[in-house]
Scaffold this motif. Structure first.
Motif, mmCIF file in Angstrom:
data_model
loop_
_atom_site.group_PDB
_atom_site.id
_atom_site.type_symbol
_atom_site.label_atom_id
_atom_site.label_comp_id
_atom_site.label_asym_id
_atom_site.label_seq_id
_atom_site.Cartn_x
_atom_site.Cartn_y
_atom_site.Cartn_z
ATOM 1 N N TYR A 100 0.803 -1.147 -0.085
ATOM 2 C CA TYR A 100 -0.116 0.074 0.059
ATOM 3 C C TYR A 100 0.736 1.408 0.002
ATOM 4 N N GLU A 101 2.005 1.350 0.947
ATOM 5 C CA GLU A 101 2.753 2.419 0.913
ATOM 6 C C GLU A 101 3.591 2.719 -0.472
ATOM 7 N N ASN A 102 3.701 1.508 -1.058
ATOM 8 C CA ASN A 102 4.626 1.781 -2.490
ATOM 9 C C ASN A 102 3.918 1.728 -3.666
ATOM 10 N N ALA A 103 2.398 1.663 -3.570
ATOM 11 C CA ALA A 103 1.598 1.566 -4.657
ATOM 12 C C ALA A 103 1.332 2.830 -5.615
ATOM 13 N N SER A 104 1.107 2.613 -6.751
ATOM 14 C CA SER A 104 0.612 3.863 -7.553
ATOM 15 C C SER A 104 -0.915 4.244 -6.994
ATOM 16 N N PRO A 105 -1.074 5.437 -7.333
ATOM 17 C CA PRO A 105 -2.475 5.867 -6.979
ATOM 18 C C PRO A 105 -3.687 4.992 -7.037
ATOM 19 N N ILE A 106 -3.773 4.428 -8.275
ATOM 20 C CA ILE A 106 -4.703 3.363 -8.629
ATOM 21 C C ILE A 106 -4.957 2.174 -7.934
ATOM 22 N N LYS A 107 -3.577 1.820 -7.960
ATOM 23 C CA LYS A 107 -3.564 0.211 -6.998
ATOM 24 C C LYS A 107 -3.665 0.388 -5.607
ATOM 25 N N LYS A 108 -3.229 1.734 -5.097
ATOM 26 C CA LYS A 108 -3.387 2.018 -3.794
ATOM 27 C C LYS A 108 -4.648 2.164 -3.401
ATOM 28 N N GLU A 109 -5.633 2.634 -4.061
ATOM 29 C CA GLU A 109 -7.114 2.658 -3.854
ATOM 30 C C GLU A 109 -7.395 1.021 -3.719
ATOM 31 N N VAL A 110 -7.343 0.275 -4.489
ATOM 32 C CA VAL A 110 -7.748 -1.155 -4.239
ATOM 33 C C VAL A 110 -7.155 -1.729 -3.190
ATOM 34 N N ILE A 111 -5.819 -1.534 -2.981
ATOM 35 C CA ILE A 111 -5.341 -2.060 -1.712
ATOM 36 C C ILE A 111 -6.142 -1.546 -0.389
ATOM 37 N N ARG A 112 -6.450 -0.121 -0.233
ATOM 38 C CA ARG A 112 -6.886 0.377 0.681
ATOM 39 C C ARG A 112 -8.253 -0.315 0.932
ATOM 40 N N LYS A 113 -9.050 -0.424 0.016
ATOM 41 C CA LYS A 113 -10.331 -1.229 0.101
ATOM 42 C C LYS A 113 -9.961 -2.677 0.674
ATOM 43 N N GLN A 114 -9.153 -3.416 0.090
ATOM 44 C CA GLN A 114 -8.826 -4.739 0.894
ATOM 45 C C GLN A 114 -8.538 -4.559 2.504
ATOM 46 N N ILE A 115 -7.762 -3.492 2.750
ATOM 47 C CA ILE A 115 -7.346 -3.350 3.936
ATOM 48 C C ILE A 115 -8.756 -3.188 5.036
ATOM 49 N N GLU A 116 -9.610 -2.147 4.198
ATOM 50 C CA GLU A 116 -10.831 -1.823 5.215
ATOM 51 C C GLU A 116 -11.715 -3.191 5.269
ATOM 52 N N TYR A 117 -11.680 -3.953 4.308
ATOM 53 C CA TYR A 117 -12.307 -5.444 4.367
ATOM 54 C C TYR A 117 -11.936 -6.117 5.801
ATOM 55 N N ILE A 118 -10.839 -6.187 5.687
ATOM 56 C CA ILE A 118 -10.204 -7.072 6.748
ATOM 57 C C ILE A 118 -9.901 -6.507 8.009
ATOM 58 N N THR A 119 -10.139 -5.258 8.299
ATOM 59 C CA THR A 119 -9.799 -4.644 9.392
ATOM 60 C C THR A 119 -11.171 -4.010 10.113
ATOM 61 N N LYS A 120 -11.202 -3.751 11.316
ATOM 62 C CA LYS A 120 -12.404 -3.125 11.853
ATOM 63 C C LYS A 120 -11.920 -1.592 12.268
ATOM 64 N N PRO A 121 -13.222 -0.923 12.276
ATOM 65 C CA PRO A 121 -13.034 0.504 12.766
ATOM 66 C C PRO A 121 -12.342 0.549 14.114
ATOM 67 N N ILE A 122 -11.484 1.454 14.539
ATOM 68 C CA ILE A 122 -11.240 1.892 15.881
ATOM 69 C C ILE A 122 -12.237 2.340 16.670
ATOM 70 N N PRO A 123 -12.420 1.505 17.884
ATOM 71 C CA PRO A 123 -13.691 2.161 18.829
ATOM 72 C C PRO A 123 -12.949 3.512 19.492
ATOM 73 N N THR A 124 -12.742 4.467 18.992
ATOM 74 C CA THR A 124 -11.779 5.797 19.355
ATOM 75 C C THR A 124 -12.512 6.091 20.847
ATOM 76 N N LEU A 125 -13.671 6.372 21.141
ATOM 77 C CA LEU A 125 -13.742 6.506 22.603
ATOM 78 C C LEU A 125 -13.607 5.737 23.441
ATOM 79 N N PHE A 126 -13.796 4.303 23.259
ATOM 80 C CA PHE A 126 -13.510 3.265 24.052
ATOM 81 C C PHE A 126 -11.840 3.200 24.348
ATOM 82 N N VAL A 127 -11.067 3.267 23.477
ATOM 83 C CA VAL A 127 -9.482 3.434 23.534
ATOM 84 C C VAL A 127 -9.106 4.487 24.247
ATOM 85 N N GLN A 128 -9.857 5.789 23.801
ATOM 86 C CA GLN A 128 -9.318 6.999 24.418
ATOM 87 C C GLN A 128 -9.639 6.977 26.098
ATOM 88 N N GLN A 129 -10.672 6.321 26.234
ATOM 89 C CA GLN A 129 -11.149 6.266 27.753
ATOM 90 C C GLN A 129 -10.124 5.261 28.493
#
Length: 148
Positions: free
Chosen positions: A31-60
């Motif tokens: 992802y870090e080394n990808a071209s802009p078009i490939k970066k978008e595809v990899i970003r979607k893959q990363i979003e699919y296999i990861t969860k959002p950070i529970p920001t408020l819970f982590v901050q608390q």
């Protein structure tokens, strides 16, 4: 200076890639080394296999863990620990990832990592610059907790 990114992975992905963490790391490296078009595809893959950070819970959890610590400061989503030795770590919480920047002894970022371990069982940390990566909490503990 050491820089880390942390993501929470879906549990099924964490189990599937247990022992193959290098594949996850190389996804982020690509992802870090990808071209802009490939970066978008990899970003979607990363979003699919990861969860959002529970920001408020982590901050608390972080505030609670360090509320008595005179070396801890908080400014919105940024948390800083500065040890008497001069070692310092800054943790910034984003909706998809957490960024940790540290200097001095590794002890300072480990203070943050200990708290994050208790927030989610599938936190994955990596440093692109140092080619270091791994789970904050061993996956084996997850496997034992799964019903048979």
């Amino acid at each position: 200076m050491r820089q880390y990114e942390l993501y929470i992975f879906e549990e099924s992905v964490a189990h599937q890639y247990y022992g193959q963490e290098s594949k996850l790391f190389y996804l982020f490296l690509d992802y870090e080394n990808a071209s802009p078009i490939k970066k978008e595809v990899i970003r979607k893959q990363i979003e699919y296999i990861t969860k959002p950070i529970p920001t408020l819970f982590v901050q608390q959890k972080i505030k609670q863990a360090f509320k008595q610590n005179q070396q801890y400061e908080n400014h919105k989503q940024t948390n800083v620990i500065t040890l008497n030795s001069g070692a310092q770590a800054e943790l910034v919480i984003d909706s998809q990832s957490i960024h940790v920047t540290a200097s001095g002894t590794p002890e300072v970022e480990m203070m943050f990592f200990e708290v994050l371990r208790s927030c989610a069982p599938t936190f994955f940390a990596f440093s692109i610059e140092e080619y270091r990566y791994g789970w904050l909490k061993p996956i084996q503990q997850l496997k034992r907790s799964q019903p048979l």
